[in-house]
Enzyme design. Structure first.
Site, PDB file in Angstrom:
ATOM      1  N   HIS A   1     -37.630  -3.155  15.866  1.00  0.00           N
ATOM      2  CA  HIS A   1     -37.182  -2.320  14.753  1.00  0.00           C
ATOM      3  C   HIS A   1     -38.385  -1.626  14.133  1.00  0.00           C
ATOM      4  CE1 HIS A   1     -38.149  -6.318  13.154  1.00  0.00           C
ATOM      5  NE2 HIS A   1     -38.487  -5.713  12.030  1.00  0.00           N
TER       6      HIS A   1
ATOM      7  N   ASP B   1     -46.063  13.247  -7.349  1.00  0.00           N
ATOM      8  CA  ASP B   1     -46.075  14.473  -8.145  1.00  0.00           C
ATOM      9  C   ASP B   1     -47.520  14.687  -8.594  1.00  0.00           C
ATOM     10  OD1 ASP B   1     -45.791  16.527  -9.944  1.00  0.00           O
ATOM     11  OD2 ASP B   1     -44.400  15.478 -11.279  1.00  0.00           O
TER      12      ASP B   1
ATOM     13  N   ALA C   1     -30.904  -0.056   7.336  1.00  0.00           N
ATOM     14  CA  ALA C   1     -30.780  -0.197   5.887  1.00  0.00           C
ATOM     15  C   ALA C   1     -31.654   0.798   5.127  1.00  0.00           C
ATOM     16  CB  ALA C   1     -31.154  -1.615   5.482  1.00  0.00           C
ATOM     17  N   PHE C   2     -31.072   1.391   4.075  1.00  0.00           N
ATOM     18  CA  PHE C   2     -31.818   2.171   3.083  1.00  0.00           C
ATOM     19  C   PHE C   2     -32.022   1.224   1.886  1.00  0.00           C
ATOM     20  CE2 PHE C   2     -30.328   5.334   5.835  1.00  0.00           C
ATOM     21  CZ  PHE C   2     -30.861   6.578   5.538  1.00  0.00           C
ATOM     22  N   ASP C   3     -33.110   0.482   1.910  1.00  0.00           N
ATOM     23  CA  ASP C   3     -33.226  -0.617   0.950  1.00  0.00           C
ATOM     24  C   ASP C   3     -33.381  -0.155  -0.488  1.00  0.00           C
ATOM     25  OD1 ASP C   3     -32.871  -2.621   2.799  1.00  0.00           O
ATOM     26  OD2 ASP C   3     -34.985  -2.792   3.273  1.00  0.00           O
ATOM     27  N   ALA C   4     -33.880   1.054  -0.723  1.00  0.00           N
ATOM     28  CA  ALA C   4     -33.958   1.566  -2.099  1.00  0.00           C
ATOM     29  C   ALA C   4     -32.644   2.226  -2.495  1.00  0.00           C
ATOM     30  CB  ALA C   4     -35.113   2.554  -2.232  1.00  0.00           C
TER      31      ALA C   4
ATOM     32  N   TYR D   1     -35.974  -9.994   4.389  1.00  0.00           N
ATOM     33  CA  TYR D   1     -37.355  -9.495   4.325  1.00  0.00           C
ATOM     34  C   TYR D   1     -37.875  -9.453   2.889  1.00  0.00           C
ATOM     35  CZ  TYR D   1     -38.759  -7.986   9.021  1.00  0.00           C
ATOM     36  OH  TYR D   1     -39.181  -7.959  10.327  1.00  0.00           O
TER      37      TYR D   1
ATOM     38  N   HIS E   1     -40.012  -0.074  10.240  1.00  0.00           N
ATOM     39  CA  HIS E   1     -39.940  -0.031   8.775  1.00  0.00           C
ATOM     40  C   HIS E   1     -40.584   1.275   8.325  1.00  0.00           C
ATOM     41  CE1 HIS E   1     -39.118  -4.448   8.294  1.00  0.00           C
ATOM     42  NE2 HIS E   1     -39.760  -4.485   9.457  1.00  0.00           N
TER      43      HIS E   1
END
Length: 768
Positions: free
Chosen positions: A538, A547, A402-405, A488, A540
């Site tokens: 798994h 910046d 998963a790409f949670d963002a 999660y 994370h």
């Protein structure tokens, strides 16, 4: 992966608070209110006075009264601004059919150019810092007003399956409560081909209903002994990209199935009974099941008596009875000051922002350093992406990356925080406003928490000859939010310290994503948690985008990055005792050279230095990035998820600032078929870094080999890194922290053993 956060939708006509802050109010569009209403006091903090706070004592949060109450260029969009932006885009639809098909994925502030922010901070908003843009004779005239704010919208057309990006200028936003009008102007619109935008919670709920109503699925559940569909939980997961079948020409989800044992227990841990052997693929555009196969009958795991995590009686257990109350008391109020989204604390100042994708954003971080005045550290700090790849090659776990963002949104899944549980002490909360899927405005109340914490010892020294000691307690200011992505929870923190440090921290908790085992089966790719249940290994991974602007005035690009390794001196005339080691520095001169990895054996760290500013010893001033525990992906280089997450292959990337380079895997990672989009592509420009506006991309992760102690709910695991001053100050900036009142030295507070006070040590004994 849908969250279940409760959100409160305000009516579109409601006078809008700041998109991230309950404090902020619009200016002349609002009904007349006293200046005290600029800050809505949090619970337990008295209403502050409109007068400037006294120097020594005060109650509540001191106010910095503002002369201009219009939105700062970096303030998140207010509810009214979101409403105007949506209405403007919808009105621009060519036909009623197009307008009805619009689904609003994201409406955010289009952050302005940096010179606009500098102009606002110099002349339009307190504490008014004209030194940021010093006026010169014959120089440019300061404008009478700032440019209009702009909104950026991601719109999905449910009928055509097209994704478009719109920019709307918010020319006028009036409160409807005053009978005013609103107006926005479309600046640009563009259809982005071959992409899928993030999924929405509304889609997840519809997907669950579609699957549970699908006849073959109902029959498959009956084979497993389940006839009550109210027990079934369907967690839609984005399909990722594994082959052309996952191409973005279709909007797809591949759900994971779970099943509770009690329909009348809403807090039962349904993740304790995974349903395996059923393959479901859902077309999210048309909301229909397009593939279904009952591949093999895997018996449901038996109900685990240890599966629940609710209070004692409700889970069949007993809670501890020896936990005494612990209270945080600040009788004179907190030390921070808040004005809208602007925060001042212990010489630090910054602005709080919030987006649906990143969640908490920290803007314009600076330190007030005595006679040297305001010294910039960073322009923008945020957690910009996270990836969770699983290590089990079996179905369905190999698809769990998963790409949670980028696929969901960390901010959209944020919680409404609770005082005394999520945060403790004197707290300032900030609300967050978002658009929902159909274009309405929703509010997450108390979304961001700002509070002070005692952090143990700051520094101490005792003279062994005299026995005299000086000791200081450490205090930090924490800004945080917490989100749930399916099973999660992730809590994101930025901590500011009195000694000039900034700490980024992520706390991981929640429920393991489990798999079911056949009777007698075991798998080496996970840990058996209970009979018939195992938790796959798994990782994370989190990406912090920073910046930087170390000692830079607005418009200056005077930073560079230096890598430091500690090396052992070779034996010989320079190391006759074989004890010598030293720190070796290397300037990272270009983007391709600046793809780096952690090396704890060399105590590797990186320093962002200003190329023109020196400290009292003549060394360049800087801030160093100190890694915490970290890892790299344990998958082979050919793993399919690394097509979209090639940025995980290094712990540090450094780029020149570019306004449109925001997301390490590209803006649309969902079902992205393109290899290496984002950071991996940008650095191929190999732009010079020896004196530039530097952006750090720090990738940090944890490898999770589950334990039985992680069940039924995982105790918090912490991971993060530190930004520390390196020659930025001429000495310790914490030397001026005043002594604390030593209340614990009094006899009344001495802990007694069996009711007998502890004997006091003599001075001589203490010296010895």
């Amino acid at each position: 992966m849908a969250a279940t956060t409760k959100k409160t939708p305000p009516p579109p006509s409601t006078t809008a608070a700041s998109a991230c802050c309950t404090d902020h109010r619009r200016d002349d569009q609002l009904l007349d209110k006293s200046s005290a209403s600029l800050i809505k006091p949090p619970d337990s903090i008295p209403q502050p006075s409109t007068n400037p706070p006294p120097a020594a004592k005060g109650t509540g949060i001191p106010l910095m009264l503002r002369t201009h109450s219009t939105s700062h260029p970096l303030d998140p969009l207010s509810a009214a601004e979101i409403y105007v932006a949506v209405a403007t885009v919808r009105a621009a639809g060519k036909t009623p059919e197009v307008r009805d098909s619009m689904r609003f994925i994201e409406v955010v502030l289009l952050e302005p150019e940096k010179h606009v922010v500098a102009l606002a901070d110099a002349y339009f908003f307190p504490p008014f810092q004209p030194s940021l843009l010093p006026r010169t004779k014959g120089g440019a005239v300061i404008p009478a007003k700032l440019p209009p704010r702009r909104a950026r919208l991601i719109v999905y057309n449910k009928k055509s399956n097209e994704t478009s990006v719109w920019v709307v200028e918010l020319t006028e936003v009036h409160a409807v409560t005053r009978g005013g009008h609103h107006r926005g102007k479309v600046v640009s619109s563009e259809v982005i081909p071959d992409v899928q935008p993030p999924m929405d919670a509304v889609e997840y709920a519809e997907c669950e209903a579609v699957v549970k109503d699908y006849s073959p699925f109902i029959e498959a559940m009956k084979k497993r002994g389940i006839e009550d569909m109210d027990l079934v939980m369907v967690d839609p997961w984005c399909v990722g990209y594994h082959s052309n079948a996952d191409a973005p020409s279709r909007r797809l989800a591949k759900p994971l199935i779970f099943c509770r044992t009690e329909s009348d227990c809403p807090l039962e841990n349904g993740y304790a009974r995974p349903v395996e052997g059923i393959h479901v693929l859902v077309d999210m555009q048309n909301m229909e099941v397009v593939e279904f196969e009952d591949q093999k009958l895997v018996p449901l795991p038996p109900a685990d008596p240890l599966r629940n995590y609710t209070p004692g009686e409700s889970r069949g257990g007993v809670d501890r009875s020896d936990v005494k109350p612990l209270q945080i008391i600040q009788p004179e109020g907190p030390s921070f000051r808040v004005n809208g989204n602007y925060v001042q604390w212990q010489k630090w100042n910054f602005r709080i922002g919030f987006t649906p994708r990143e969640g908490l954003v920290i803007h314009s971080v600076a330190y007030i350093d005595g006679s040297r005045g305001r010294r910039s550290v960073a322009n923008r700090l945020c957690f910009v992406e996270m990836v969770v790849p699983y290590g089990d090659p079996n179905e369905p776990h190999y698809r769990k990356n998963a790409f949670d963002a980028g696929e969901d949104g960390l901010g959209k899944n944020a919680h409404s925080l609770k005082k005394g549980c999520d945060c403790l002490g004197y707290i300032k909360y900030f609300d967050a406003h978002f658009t929902n899927f159909t274009g309405g405005v929703e509010t997450i109340e108390n979304c961001v928490c700002l509070h002070e914490e005692d952090h143990g010892l700051l520094w101490k020294h005792q003279d062994w000859r005299s026995g005299l000691a000086e000791v200081r307690r450490s205090r930090r200011l924490s800004v945080s939010f917490i989100c749930t992505v399916a099973n999660y929870e992730y809590a994101f923190f930025w901590h500011f310290y009195q000694d000039g440090k900034i700490e980024a921290e992520v706390k991981l908790t929640g429920i393991l994503s489990l798999g079911a085992l056949q009777p007698g089966e075991s798998r080496k790719y996970g840990t058996m948690i209970a009979p018939g249940l195992y938790a796959p290994v798994h990782q994370h991974f989190f990406v912090a985008r920073m910046d930087m602007a170390v000692d830079c005035k607005p418009g200056e690009a005077l930073n560079q990055v230096v890598e430091v390794d500690v090396k052992v001196e070779k034996s010989g005339e320079h190391n006759v005792h074989n004890n010598a080691f030293y720190a070796e520095e290397r300037v990272l001169k270009s983007e391709m050279e600046a793809m780096r990895d952690c090396n704890p054996l060399a105590a590797r760290h990186w320093i962002v230095r200003n190329t023109r500013t020196v400290n009292r010893t003549g060394q360049l001033t800087g801030y160093k990035l100190v890694p915490g525990s970290n890892c790299l992906p344990l998958a082979s280089p050919e793993a399919k998820f690394l097509r979209r997450a090639a940025f995980l292959k290094h712990n540090l990337w450094v780029t020149q600032y570019a306004r449109d380079e925001m997301y390490p895997g590209g803006e649309f990672p969902n079902q992205n078929p393109r290899v290496g989009e984002g950071l991996v592509t940008w650095v191929k420009q190999n732009r010079p870094l020896e004196e530039a506006n530097i952006v750090l991309w720090y990738v940090f992760g944890v490898t999770h080999v589950p334990r039985l102690e992680d069940w039924p709910v995982m105790p918090v695991e912490r991971i993060g890194f530190m930004l520390m001053p390196q020659g930025f100050f001429n000495c310790s900036p914490a030397v001026d922290v005043p002594p604390s009142s030593c209340e614990l030295d009094s006899k009344d507070n001495d802990v007694k053993d069996n009711g007998v006070p502890k004997p006091a040590q003599s001075v001589l004994l203490a010296k010895l």
